[in-house]
Design a protein around this motif. Structure first.
Motif, PDB file in Angstrom:
ATOM      1  N   CYS A 116      -0.936   9.485   6.292  1.00 28.27           N
ATOM      2  CA  CYS A 116       0.079   8.429   6.405  1.00 28.27           C
ATOM      3  C   CYS A 116       1.418   9.013   6.870  1.00 28.27           C
ATOM      4  CB  CYS A 116       0.253   7.675   5.089  1.00 28.27           C
ATOM      5  SG  CYS A 116       0.659   8.694   3.677  1.00 28.27           S
ATOM      6  N   GLY A 147      -0.671  -0.400  -4.229  1.00 24.74           N
ATOM      7  CA  GLY A 147       0.633  -0.579  -3.612  1.00 24.74           C
ATOM      8  C   GLY A 147       1.350   0.747  -3.514  1.00 24.74           C
ATOM      9  N   ASP A 170       6.462  12.953  -0.541  1.00 28.38           N
ATOM     10  CA  ASP A 170       5.397  12.027  -0.951  1.00 28.38           C
ATOM     11  C   ASP A 170       4.846  12.553  -2.275  1.00 28.38           C
ATOM     12  OD1 ASP A 170       2.971  10.780  -1.388  1.00 28.38           O
ATOM     13  OD2 ASP A 170       2.276  10.936   0.681  1.00 28.38           O
ATOM     14  N   ALA A 216       0.850  -1.207   0.000  1.00 28.40           N
ATOM     15  CA  ALA A 216       0.000   0.000   0.000  1.00 28.40           C
ATOM     16  C   ALA A 216       0.875   1.243   0.000  1.00 28.40           C
ATOM     17  CB  ALA A 216      -0.904   0.020   1.229  1.00 28.40           C
ATOM     18  N   GLY A 217       0.405   2.277  -0.662  1.00 32.97           N
ATOM     19  CA  GLY A 217       1.115   3.559  -0.624  1.00 32.97           C
ATOM     20  C   GLY A 217       1.189   4.076   0.805  1.00 32.97           C
ATOM     21  N   TYR A 218       0.152   3.806   1.578  1.00 34.51           N
ATOM     22  CA  TYR A 218       0.137   4.244   2.984  1.00 34.51           C
ATOM     23  C   TYR A 218       1.363   3.692   3.726  1.00 34.51           C
ATOM     24  CZ  TYR A 218      -2.442   6.103   7.010  1.00 34.51           C
ATOM     25  OH  TYR A 218      -2.851   6.862   8.077  1.00 34.51           O
ATOM     26  N   SER A 269      -2.932  16.524  -2.403  1.00 34.24           N
ATOM     27  CA  SER A 269      -4.056  15.829  -3.044  1.00 34.24           C
ATOM     28  C   SER A 269      -5.380  16.560  -2.924  1.00 34.24           C
ATOM     29  CB  SER A 269      -4.195  14.432  -2.468  1.00 34.24           C
ATOM     30  OG  SER A 269      -4.431  14.508  -1.082  1.00 34.24           O
ATOM     31  N   ALA A 312       2.634  10.956  -4.326  1.00 33.34           N
ATOM     32  CA  ALA A 312       1.502  10.121  -4.759  1.00 33.34           C
ATOM     33  C   ALA A 312       0.721  10.787  -5.896  1.00 33.34           C
ATOM     34  CB  ALA A 312       0.579   9.836  -3.578  1.00 33.34           C
ATOM     35  N   HIS A 313       0.572  12.125  -5.829  1.00 33.76           N
ATOM     36  CA  HIS A 313      -0.240  12.828  -6.839  1.00 33.76           C
ATOM     37  C   HIS A 313       0.586  13.593  -7.872  1.00 33.76           C
ATOM     38  CE1 HIS A 313      -4.030  11.866  -4.795  1.00 33.76           C
ATOM     39  NE2 HIS A 313      -3.251  11.855  -3.727  1.00 33.76           N
ATOM     40  N   GLU A 327       4.748  17.039   0.529  1.00 36.89           N
ATOM     41  CA  GLU A 327       4.216  16.325  -0.635  1.00 36.89           C
ATOM     42  C   GLU A 327       4.647  17.064  -1.893  1.00 36.89           C
ATOM     43  OE1 GLU A 327      -0.005  15.408  -0.462  1.00 36.89           O
ATOM     44  OE2 GLU A 327       0.160  15.050   1.684  1.00 36.89           O
ATOM     45  N   SER A 355      -1.327   3.257  -6.715  1.00 34.83           N
ATOM     46  CA  SER A 355      -2.775   3.156  -6.934  1.00 34.83           C
ATOM     47  C   SER A 355      -3.376   4.403  -7.566  1.00 34.83           C
ATOM     48  CB  SER A 355      -3.473   2.871  -5.602  1.00 34.83           C
ATOM     49  OG  SER A 355      -3.385   3.997  -4.767  1.00 34.83           O
ATOM     50  N   LYS A 356      -2.516   5.247  -8.146  1.00 37.01           N
ATOM     51  CA  LYS A 356      -3.055   6.433  -8.799  1.00 37.01           C
ATOM     52  C   LYS A 356      -2.666   6.349 -10.281  1.00 37.01           C
ATOM     53  CE  LYS A 356      -2.907   8.315  -4.234  1.00 37.01           C
ATOM     54  NZ  LYS A 356      -4.214   7.881  -3.755  1.00 37.01           N
ATOM     55  N   SER A 397       2.437   6.254  -4.306  1.00 35.97           N
ATOM     56  CA  SER A 397       1.448   5.188  -4.411  1.00 35.97           C
ATOM     57  C   SER A 397       1.483   4.588  -5.816  1.00 35.97           C
ATOM     58  CB  SER A 397       0.081   5.819  -4.140  1.00 35.97           C
ATOM     59  OG  SER A 397      -0.940   4.928  -4.448  1.00 35.97           O
ATOM     60  N   CYS A 446       4.696   5.441   2.438  1.00 39.43           N
ATOM     61  CA  CYS A 446       4.912   6.824   2.872  1.00 39.43           C
ATOM     62  C   CYS A 446       5.122   6.887   4.382  1.00 39.43           C
ATOM     63  CB  CYS A 446       3.747   7.704   2.420  1.00 39.43           C
ATOM     64  SG  CYS A 446       3.595   7.706   0.615  1.00 39.43           S
ATOM     65  N   HIS A 478      -0.417  14.401   4.164  1.00 43.38           N
ATOM     66  CA  HIS A 478      -1.375  13.283   4.257  1.00 43.38           C
ATOM     67  C   HIS A 478      -1.247  12.544   5.595  1.00 43.38           C
ATOM     68  CE1 HIS A 478      -3.104   9.323   3.029  1.00 43.38           C
ATOM     69  NE2 HIS A 478      -3.838  10.083   2.237  1.00 43.38           N
TER      70      HIS A 478
END
Ligand SMILES: Cc1ncc(COP(=O)(O)O)c(C=O)c1O
Length: 398
Positions: free
Chosen positions: A145, A255, A215, A117-119, A190, A217-218, A186, A248-249, A246, A122, A143
């Motif tokens: 996390c 993941g 991070d 998970a990205g959680y 997000s 993720a975005h 970040e 998952s984006k 992440s 991070c 975030h």
């Protein structure tokens, strides 16, 4: 006396669950946990009604790409459903190492580690490296996390105003000068859609020898050459120690990843409990992420389309007079300012076949209650027009 013998007191923690105000409100208004019945790209079926998905993080629209789907199917047939084990014990497979090497190469790093998970990625990017006696400088809007990682590290934490290098400068100057420092930010926020002011933040971190965790993720898949992310966008690869995020984006899998120098990643593999004691990402999800990474490098049209859609969508919303919190990216909030305004707006969009997500305080700062929307490369022109009609209708409900 006789009564207490027979009437068993309810357990205090069970009382907490049954009396919880927020859970009661959530169940009453049902804004979350919708189970989608069917999906094809950005079109979903919910309660028998066709809708446009406008809150997914599938920025590049790869979750229905034939090569990506085929890679997942082939890995499932080759490796089975799960490794049923953690990476240090029985969970590592060749496909994990392949994805890690490709991610590291893409990000211009020596090494990478992937989690389920990205959680976890991070969280561990902070918790594995910071410890008691260190000082963490954290943007106050990072975030959840990252906050969990900060708490687990036992380091002292100092918050600075969101994306504000001047405030970081003041906060870091007031911190214990001998304490080892970590900067936690970040790349793209997000909720807000803001891009980190990385050149100024990194300069301050550098002056104080702060280890920098970003991070992305975005930002990954969205900014930089072929979607290499925020660090690449600013050409600051040497200034950031850890890039996490992440799968998952933009990578349309599930993941997370941590990319850094080899010695930093090997330290993570030794010290991070989330890395050592949690099962590996399934081979099919790893293969899906790897296929998406290849598509990102061979099919530039998805990134181009994402930004064309973002410009079109933002212009449409601005034309309707919405407050977009100065978003600069495909994550576009519509700030409405209070729960009382957000709920009818969200309901009106749903009525018109547009699926979004509400974010209200304390998830966002007071007065910034918003509808979180995100554009995908997969949205068609016709869908964006239909979204515009729905937005105009919802605005009248305010
Ligand atoms: C900024 C940020 N970091 C990390 C995560 C966690 O990623 P994942 O959903 O893959 O666990 C998210 C997901 O919402 C996120 O927005």
């Amino acid at each position: 006396m006789a009564i207490t013998l027979f009437v068993k007191n309810k357990k205090p923690i069970l009382n907490r669950c049954s009396d919880d105000y927020f859970t009661k409100m959530r169940l009453r208004y049902a804004p979350f946990y919708h189970a989608i019945d069917a999906q094809k790209g950005t079109t979903i079926q919910l309660d028998g009604k066709e809708m446009i998905m406008l809150s997914s993080n599938d920025y590049l629209g790869l979750s229905f790409h034939p090569k990506v789907i085929e890679a997942g199917r082939a890995a499932l047939m080759k490796w089975g459903t799960s490794t049923t084990g953690a990476r240090p014990s029985n969970g590592s497979r060749r496909c994990h190492l392949e994805l890690e090497q490709k991610m590291a190469d893409f990000l211009g790093r020596e090494a990478c580690h992937i989690h389920a998970a990205g959680y976890l990625s991070c969280l561990s990017s902070v918790a594995a490296f910071a410890q008691k006696g260190d000082t963490i400088l954290a943007d106050k809007n990072v975030h959840s996390c990252l906050w969990d990682g900060i708490r687990l590290s036992n380091a002292t934490v100092e918050r600075f105003s969101h994306n504000n290098p001047d405030d970081l400068r003041d906060v870091i100057a007031a911190a214990n000068p001998t304490s080892p420092k970590m900067l936690v930010i970040e790349g793209v926020y997000s909720m807000e859609g803001h891009i980190a002011k990385l050149p100024e933040l990194c300069e301050i971190a550098d002056e104080h020898s702060a280890f920098t965790v970003l991070d992305d993720a975005h930002g990954f898949g969205v900014l930089g050459r072929q979607g290499r992310g925020t660090v690449d966008h600013f050409n600051l690869n040497d200034s950031v120690d850890v890039i996490c995020g992440s799968l998952s984006k933009s990578l349309a899998s599930t993941g997370g990843f941590v990319a850094a120098s080899r010695e930093v990643i090997e330290y993570l593999r030794t010290h991070s409990k989330q890395t050592v004691f949690s099962a590996a990402i399934s081979p099919s999800q790893a293969a899906i992420a790897q296929a998406s990474l290849e598509v990102m490098q061979t099919e530039p049209q998805h990134l181009e389309r994402l930004w064309a859609n973002t410009r079109k969508y933002r212009a449409m919303l601005k034309g309707l007079g919405f407050d977009l919190w100065e978003s600069e990216t495909p994550a576009v909030p519509i700030v409405l300012g209070s729960k009382e305004r957000v709920y009818p707006f969200w309901k009106a969009l749903l009525e018109k076949g547009v699926f979004t997500v509400m974010a209200t305080s304390p998830a966002v700062p007071t007065g910034k209650d918003l509808i979180r929307t995100a554009v995908s490369a997969m949205h068609s022109d016709e869908q964006i027009e239909r979204i515009g009609v729905a937005m105009a209708y919802a605005a009248k409900k305010l």
